[in-house]
Write an enzyme that holds these catalytic residues in place. Structure first.
Site, PDB file in Angstrom:
ATOM      1  N   ASP A 102       0.861  -1.172   0.000  1.00  0.00           N
ATOM      2  CA  ASP A 102       0.000   0.000   0.000  1.00  0.00           C
ATOM      3  C   ASP A 102       0.902   1.227   0.000  1.00  0.00           C
ATOM      4  O   ASP A 102       2.098   1.141   0.300  1.00  0.00           O
ATOM      5  CB  ASP A 102      -0.917  -0.019   1.236  1.00  0.00           C
ATOM      6  CG  ASP A 102      -2.108   0.920   1.057  1.00  0.00           C
ATOM      7  OD1 ASP A 102      -2.905   1.040   1.985  1.00  0.00           O
ATOM      8  OD2 ASP A 102      -2.226   1.543  -0.022  1.00  0.00           O
ATOM      9  N   GLY A 105      -0.433   6.393   2.601  1.00  0.00           N
ATOM     10  CA  GLY A 105      -1.319   7.502   2.965  1.00  0.00           C
ATOM     11  C   GLY A 105      -2.355   7.101   3.986  1.00  0.00           C
ATOM     12  O   GLY A 105      -2.522   7.744   5.022  1.00  0.00           O
ATOM     13  N   ASP A 275      -8.048  -7.367   0.536  1.00  0.00           N
ATOM     14  CA  ASP A 275      -7.118  -7.539   1.649  1.00  0.00           C
ATOM     15  C   ASP A 275      -7.816  -7.075   2.922  1.00  0.00           C
ATOM     16  O   ASP A 275      -8.644  -6.153   2.867  1.00  0.00           O
ATOM     17  CB  ASP A 275      -5.841  -6.706   1.452  1.00  0.00           C
ATOM     18  CG  ASP A 275      -6.002  -5.294   2.012  1.00  0.00           C
ATOM     19  OD1 ASP A 275      -6.554  -4.448   1.286  1.00  0.00           O
ATOM     20  OD2 ASP A 275      -5.614  -5.073   3.180  1.00  0.00           O
ATOM     21  N   CYS A 313     -13.542 -28.426   7.821  1.00  0.00           N
ATOM     22  CA  CYS A 313     -12.261 -27.832   7.456  1.00  0.00           C
ATOM     23  C   CYS A 313     -11.146 -28.867   7.527  1.00  0.00           C
ATOM     24  O   CYS A 313     -11.131 -29.707   8.430  1.00  0.00           O
ATOM     25  CB  CYS A 313     -11.938 -26.668   8.407  1.00  0.00           C
ATOM     26  SG  CYS A 313     -10.356 -25.871   8.062  1.00  0.00           S
ATOM     27  N   CYS A 315      -7.782 -27.996   7.550  1.00  0.00           N
ATOM     28  CA  CYS A 315      -6.511 -27.320   7.836  1.00  0.00           C
ATOM     29  C   CYS A 315      -5.743 -28.053   8.922  1.00  0.00           C
ATOM     30  O   CYS A 315      -6.280 -28.930   9.608  1.00  0.00           O
ATOM     31  CB  CYS A 315      -6.775 -25.871   8.257  1.00  0.00           C
ATOM     32  SG  CYS A 315      -7.189 -25.635   9.999  1.00  0.00           S
ATOM     33  N   CYS A 318      -7.470 -27.937  12.387  1.00  0.00           N
ATOM     34  CA  CYS A 318      -8.677 -28.776  12.510  1.00  0.00           C
ATOM     35  C   CYS A 318      -8.363 -30.254  12.464  1.00  0.00           C
ATOM     36  O   CYS A 318      -9.116 -31.068  13.026  1.00  0.00           O
ATOM     37  CB  CYS A 318      -9.677 -28.399  11.422  1.00  0.00           C
ATOM     38  SG  CYS A 318     -10.374 -26.761  11.712  1.00  0.00           S
ATOM     39  N   HIS A 344      -5.948 -21.480  10.932  1.00  0.00           N
ATOM     40  CA  HIS A 344      -7.300 -21.864  10.513  1.00  0.00           C
ATOM     41  C   HIS A 344      -7.999 -20.733   9.754  1.00  0.00           C
ATOM     42  O   HIS A 344      -8.574 -20.946   8.681  1.00  0.00           O
ATOM     43  CB  HIS A 344      -8.163 -22.270  11.716  1.00  0.00           C
ATOM     44  CG  HIS A 344      -9.603 -22.382  11.321  1.00  0.00           C
ATOM     45  ND1 HIS A 344     -10.131 -23.501  10.701  1.00  0.00           N
ATOM     46  CD2 HIS A 344     -10.613 -21.475  11.385  1.00  0.00           C
ATOM     47  CE1 HIS A 344     -11.407 -23.290  10.414  1.00  0.00           C
ATOM     48  NE2 HIS A 344     -11.726 -22.061  10.816  1.00  0.00           N
TER      49      HIS A 344
END
Ligand SMILES: Nc1nc2c(CCNCC3CCCC3)c3[nH]c(NCCc4ccccc4)nc3cc2c(=O)[nH]1
Ligand SMILES: [Zn+2]
Length: 381
Positions: A102, A105, A275, A313, A315, A318, A344
């Protein structure tokens, strides 16, 4: 899955290929100097050259494609000149996929005790040690180029909410002049410069800013000035009237957004890139996103709950840990708790985007959208 749209071989730097659309939603690929980005994409925020609590390998394992860096923070510490000397931000943080930075600002306005704004730029005092700094479009481009960023954001002014019509008009005119200076100063050929559309929560001003900013030929355009304290329904209502009017064959990036519901609504309006600090920040505070709605891991009901955070899930968290254990880590303030919850939540956001890409590619986006909205808006526990 992602390869169902064919190969990205012989795509040129900055090329944005739209493979399939369904209504305003689109499945596309953006080619950067560090490889292709499959969209819609959620980009993980790595403010101080790290996505908090995660290693780059864990980010990759969760399906992360793009990491965000922060011009304001890195300029203050350790300084872009140091990072450049160390080989650039990719090498410094050991992330070798695309990086978006970014322009600083927004961070100046939201973090530092602002000293003064002028046509030239912004003078401010560091939130770290009170030292005086100055950022201008030229300085912002210099910092982002020194970092070696793949996608560089134009230096803009992000107006707070609410703002009067006069304030909106004055600010978006300055943002346009700063965009022209940003483009003139961004001379790094490997980097893609994105312009930022402002205009507050006023459709008339949004369309005017859109016209001004997209009149500058750039590889991508962002919508700024949202998620700045406005009632979120105002953004939901404005998006379908603005996003589809952005150039169809350029990526559309909605800055700072948002919750899973926000992402689904915005993809439906034609947004490609997102984002937000939400998945990482709320993870460290014990809030978990699941396919059945939100879970607050500190709740007493989980004290002896041997089940995973989310039965749907797959992941690392999990597959290996119970709610009872994660609740214990959270209440104990253990670092591992932040790590496992973040793994997660990032995995959930990346899986949500992967499923959205597949749904659009396979012509079943409307069904997927409605299924998500039903799941997510169900009351959270
Ligand atoms: N240049 C620019 N940046 C904006 C940003 C920063 C986007 N993330 C940058 C990353 C780079 C590194 C750091 C972040 C925004 N973030 C938000 N909302 C976040 C709201 C939010 C805050 C905390 C929790 C949840 C939501 N609105 C934004 C508007 C603008 C804007 O107009 N111009
Ligand atoms: Zn999980």
């Amino acid at each position: 899955s992602d390869m169902s749209v064919g190969t990205t071989a012989n795509m040129k730097l900055g090329e944005f290929k739209v493979h399939k659309t369904e209504g305003n939603a689109r499945r596309a690929t953006l080619m950067t100097a560090h490889g292709p980005v499959q969209t819609p994409v959620f980009m993980a925020v790595g403010t101080k050259a790290t996505v908090k609590a995660m290693t780059p390998e864990e980010l990759k394992d969760c399906g992360t494609q793009v990491v965000l860096g922060n011009t304001y923070h890195l300029h203050l510490r350790p300084g872009e000149k140091t990072i450049k000397k160390m080989g650039g931000l990719h090498k410094f943080m050991n992330w070798h996929g695309p990086i978006l930075t970014d322009s600083g600002g927004f961070q100046v306005f939201s973090l530092s005790n602002l000293r003064k704004m002028s046509e030239e730029g912004v003078e401010f005092r560091s939130h770290l040690d009170g030292a005086k700094y100055f950022i201008s479009p030229e300085k912002s481009m210099e910092i982002q180029m020194d970092l070696g960023s793949d996608i560089i954001m134009a230096f803009d002014e992000c107006l707070q909410y609410p703002a009067t019509d006069a304030e909106i008009e004055k600010s978006m005119a300055l943002t346009y002049r700063w965009l022209l200076r940003s483009k003139a100063a961004m001379t790094r050929k490997e980097s893609l410069l994105f312009g930022i559309v402002q205009g507050g929560l006023s459709l008339e001003h949004r369309l005017k800013s859109l016209e001004q900013v997209t009149s500058v030929d750039l590889p991508g355009y962002a919508l700024g000035g949202f998620s700045v304290g406005e009632p979120i329904h105002l953004m939901h209502e404005l998006l379908p009237n603005v996003a589809p009017k952005m150039p169809a064959h350029k990526p559309r990036y909605l800055m700072g957004v948002g919750t899973p519901t926000d992402l689904i609504i915005a993809i439906d309006a034609g947004i490609d890139m997102f984002d937000c600090v939400i998945p990482t920040r709320v993870a460290r505070n014990g809030t978990i996103y699941t396919w059945q709605g939100k879970v607050s891991i500190k709740r007493t009901e989980y004290r002896e709950d041997d089940s995973a955070l989310d039965p749907e899930c797959d992941c690392y968290t999990c597959k290996n840990y119970s709610k009872a254990y994660l609740r214990h880590l959270f209440l104990s303030g253990e670092i591992l708790g932040s790590r496992l919850n973040t793994i997660h939540n990032i995995h959930f956001y990346m899986k949500l985007m992967e499923k959205a890409r597949e749904a659009i590619a396979e012509g079943r986006w409307a069904q997927f959208r409605d299924d998500c909205l039903t799941r997510f808006v169900k009351k959270s526990k």
